[in-house]
Design a protein around this motif. Structure first.
Motif, PDB file in Angstrom:
ATOM      1  N   SER A 259       0.826  -1.206   0.000  1.00 32.67           N
ATOM      2  CA  SER A 259       0.000   0.000   0.000  1.00 32.67           C
ATOM      3  C   SER A 259       0.863   1.259   0.000  1.00 32.67           C
ATOM      4  CB  SER A 259      -0.932   0.008   1.215  1.00 32.67           C
ATOM      5  OG  SER A 259      -1.842  -1.057   1.147  1.00 32.67           O
ATOM      6  N   ILE A 260       1.935   1.246   0.770  1.00 31.30           N
ATOM      7  CA  ILE A 260       2.840   2.404   0.805  1.00 31.30           C
ATOM      8  C   ILE A 260       3.443   2.638  -0.574  1.00 31.30           C
ATOM      9  CG2 ILE A 260       5.051   3.243   1.717  1.00 31.30           C
ATOM     10  CD1 ILE A 260       4.274   1.957   4.401  1.00 31.30           C
ATOM     11  N   GLN A 261       3.695   1.561  -1.287  1.00 29.96           N
ATOM     12  CA  GLN A 261       4.261   1.663  -2.634  1.00 29.96           C
ATOM     13  C   GLN A 261       3.340   2.445  -3.571  1.00 29.96           C
ATOM     14  OE1 GLN A 261       4.998  -2.161  -4.360  1.00 29.96           O
ATOM     15  NE2 GLN A 261       6.369  -1.349  -5.916  1.00 29.96           N
ATOM     16  N   ASN A 262       2.043   2.450  -3.309  1.00 30.37           N
ATOM     17  CA  ASN A 262       1.082   3.154  -4.155  1.00 30.37           C
ATOM     18  C   ASN A 262       0.981   4.642  -3.843  1.00 30.37           C
ATOM     19  OD1 ASN A 262       0.392   0.811  -5.550  1.00 30.37           O
ATOM     20  ND2 ASN A 262      -1.114   0.239  -4.012  1.00 30.37           N
ATOM     21  N   LEU A 263       1.652   5.102  -2.792  1.00 32.46           N
ATOM     22  CA  LEU A 263       1.634   6.525  -2.441  1.00 32.46           C
ATOM     23  C   LEU A 263       2.599   7.297  -3.339  1.00 32.46           C
ATOM     24  CD1 LEU A 263       1.835   6.229   1.457  1.00 32.46           C
ATOM     25  CD2 LEU A 263      -0.216   6.623   0.081  1.00 32.46           C
ATOM     26  N   SER A 264       2.408   8.617  -3.387  1.00 31.46           N
ATOM     27  CA  SER A 264       3.358   9.455  -4.127  1.00 31.46           C
ATOM     28  C   SER A 264       4.703   9.413  -3.401  1.00 31.46           C
ATOM     29  CB  SER A 264       2.855  10.895  -4.201  1.00 31.46           C
ATOM     30  OG  SER A 264       2.973  11.522  -2.935  1.00 31.46           O
ATOM     31  N   SER A 265       5.772   9.808  -4.076  1.00 32.27           N
ATOM     32  CA  SER A 265       7.101   9.733  -3.459  1.00 32.27           C
ATOM     33  C   SER A 265       7.195  10.660  -2.242  1.00 32.27           C
ATOM     34  CB  SER A 265       8.198  10.026  -4.472  1.00 32.27           C
ATOM     35  OG  SER A 265       8.490  11.370  -4.567  1.00 32.27           O
ATOM     36  N   GLU A 266       6.558  11.828  -2.284  1.00 34.44           N
ATOM     37  CA  GLU A 266       6.568  12.729  -1.123  1.00 34.44           C
ATOM     38  C   GLU A 266       5.843  12.091   0.054  1.00 34.44           C
ATOM     39  OE1 GLU A 266       4.917  16.488  -2.461  1.00 34.44           O
ATOM     40  OE2 GLU A 266       6.874  17.423  -2.195  1.00 34.44           O
ATOM     41  N   GLU A 267       4.707  11.479  -0.218  1.00 34.82           N
ATOM     42  CA  GLU A 267       3.941  10.824   0.842  1.00 34.82           C
ATOM     43  C   GLU A 267       4.742   9.673   1.440  1.00 34.82           C
ATOM     44  OE1 GLU A 267      -0.616  11.625  -0.787  1.00 34.82           O
ATOM     45  OE2 GLU A 267       0.480   9.851  -1.473  1.00 34.82           O
ATOM     46  N   GLN A 268       5.412   8.901   0.589  1.00 31.92           N
ATOM     47  CA  GLN A 268       6.243   7.789   1.065  1.00 31.92           C
ATOM     48  C   GLN A 268       7.328   8.295   2.007  1.00 31.92           C
ATOM     49  OE1 GLN A 268       7.946   5.448  -2.098  1.00 31.92           O
ATOM     50  NE2 GLN A 268       5.960   5.156  -3.100  1.00 31.92           N
ATOM     51  N   LYS A 269       8.018   9.349   1.584  1.00 36.34           N
ATOM     52  CA  LYS A 269       9.104   9.899   2.405  1.00 36.34           C
ATOM     53  C   LYS A 269       8.580  10.326   3.770  1.00 36.34           C
ATOM     54  CE  LYS A 269      11.822  11.514  -1.491  1.00 36.34           C
ATOM     55  NZ  LYS A 269      12.222  12.673  -2.285  1.00 36.34           N
TER      56      LYS A 269
ATOM     57  N   LEU B 129       0.060  16.281   3.672  1.00 35.67           N
ATOM     58  CA  LEU B 129       0.501  15.086   2.949  1.00 35.67           C
ATOM     59  C   LEU B 129       0.441  13.841   3.839  1.00 35.67           C
ATOM     60  CD1 LEU B 129       3.500  16.505   0.908  1.00 35.67           C
ATOM     61  CD2 LEU B 129       1.398  15.545  -0.032  1.00 35.67           C
ATOM     62  N   LYS B 130       0.798  13.999   5.117  1.00 35.19           N
ATOM     63  CA  LYS B 130       0.745  12.869   6.041  1.00 35.19           C
ATOM     64  C   LYS B 130      -0.705  12.410   6.219  1.00 35.19           C
ATOM     65  CE  LYS B 130       1.410  11.699  10.837  1.00 35.19           C
ATOM     66  NZ  LYS B 130       0.530  12.306  11.762  1.00 35.19           N
ATOM     67  N   ARG B 131      -1.596  13.357   6.442  1.00 37.19           N
ATOM     68  CA  ARG B 131      -3.011  13.038   6.608  1.00 37.19           C
ATOM     69  C   ARG B 131      -3.563  12.364   5.350  1.00 37.19           C
ATOM     70  NH1 ARG B 131      -5.639  18.095   7.240  1.00 37.19           N
ATOM     71  NH2 ARG B 131      -4.010  18.403   8.751  1.00 37.19           N
TER      72      ARG B 131
END
Length: 185
Positions: free
Chosen positions: A131-141, A170-172
């Motif tokens: 699921s984390i892999q599907n987030l944008s790169s900023e969200e992942q970071k 972005l975290k939310r």
């Protein structure tokens, strides 16, 4: 009291060690912003690259020529960008996706799980990583820095060079996406 950056630069160029230390702290977000262009937040090499960045800044204080009518901040920004770009080329290309895929592979190939609970726990971790892999790169970071490395949102804001409010948003947003994806599984 906040000291003017130009005063800090001038004193640092004169060799004042205290002001050089202040300058390094002020330029920390610039260092991490450049690092995160090329290395993953969770990559162990990122911290080594930060130390290299501090060395580049200290060395640049000796090589900077004020007669060329270029502001020091522009000079060091360019110097750091090219330094990290060259280091990245030398070390080989790794993307966020490939690192996550490696982590997913580790979860998939975990051997000899002894109980149903451990298997269920591994499945949940696998689903979360996917699921984390599907987030944008900023969200992942942001997710990795906040939850896996325990950094405060203020620290994340400074390291990534993103406004605090945007980091919160972005975290939310990332947590909302993860919640929806995890419920579907």
């Amino acid at each position: 009291m906040d000291i003017d950056i130009n005063h800090i630069i001038q004193q640092s160029l004169k060799g004042d060690k205290n002001f050089q230390e202040i300058l390094l702290k002020r330029l920390r977000p610039l260092i991490y912003k450049n690092i995160y262009k090329y290395w993953d937040v969770w990559d162990t090499e990122a911290e080594d690259m930060a130390q290299e960045g501090y060395i580049v800044i200290l060395m640049s204080l000796k090589t900077f020529d004020s007669k060329k009518n270029v502001h020091y901040l522009h000079y060091i920004k360019t110097k750091l960008e090219y330094f990290y770009k060259n280091q990245h080329r030398k070390s080989g290309f790794r993307t966020n996706v490939s690192s996550l895929q490696e982590a997913l592979h580790e979860y998939k190939t975990a051997s000899s799980l002894s109980s149903i609970e451990r298997i269920a726990d591994q499945e949940e971790k696998y689903d979360l990583m996917k699921s984390i892999q599907n987030l944008s790169s900023e969200e992942q970071k942001i997710i990795y820095l906040y939850y896996f490395y325990g950094q405060s949102m203020q620290s994340i804001s400074m390291n990534l060079g993103i406004k605090y409010g945007k980091v919160r948003s972005l975290k939310r947003q990332a947590l909302s996406k993860l919640s929806i994806q995890m419920c579907r599984r």
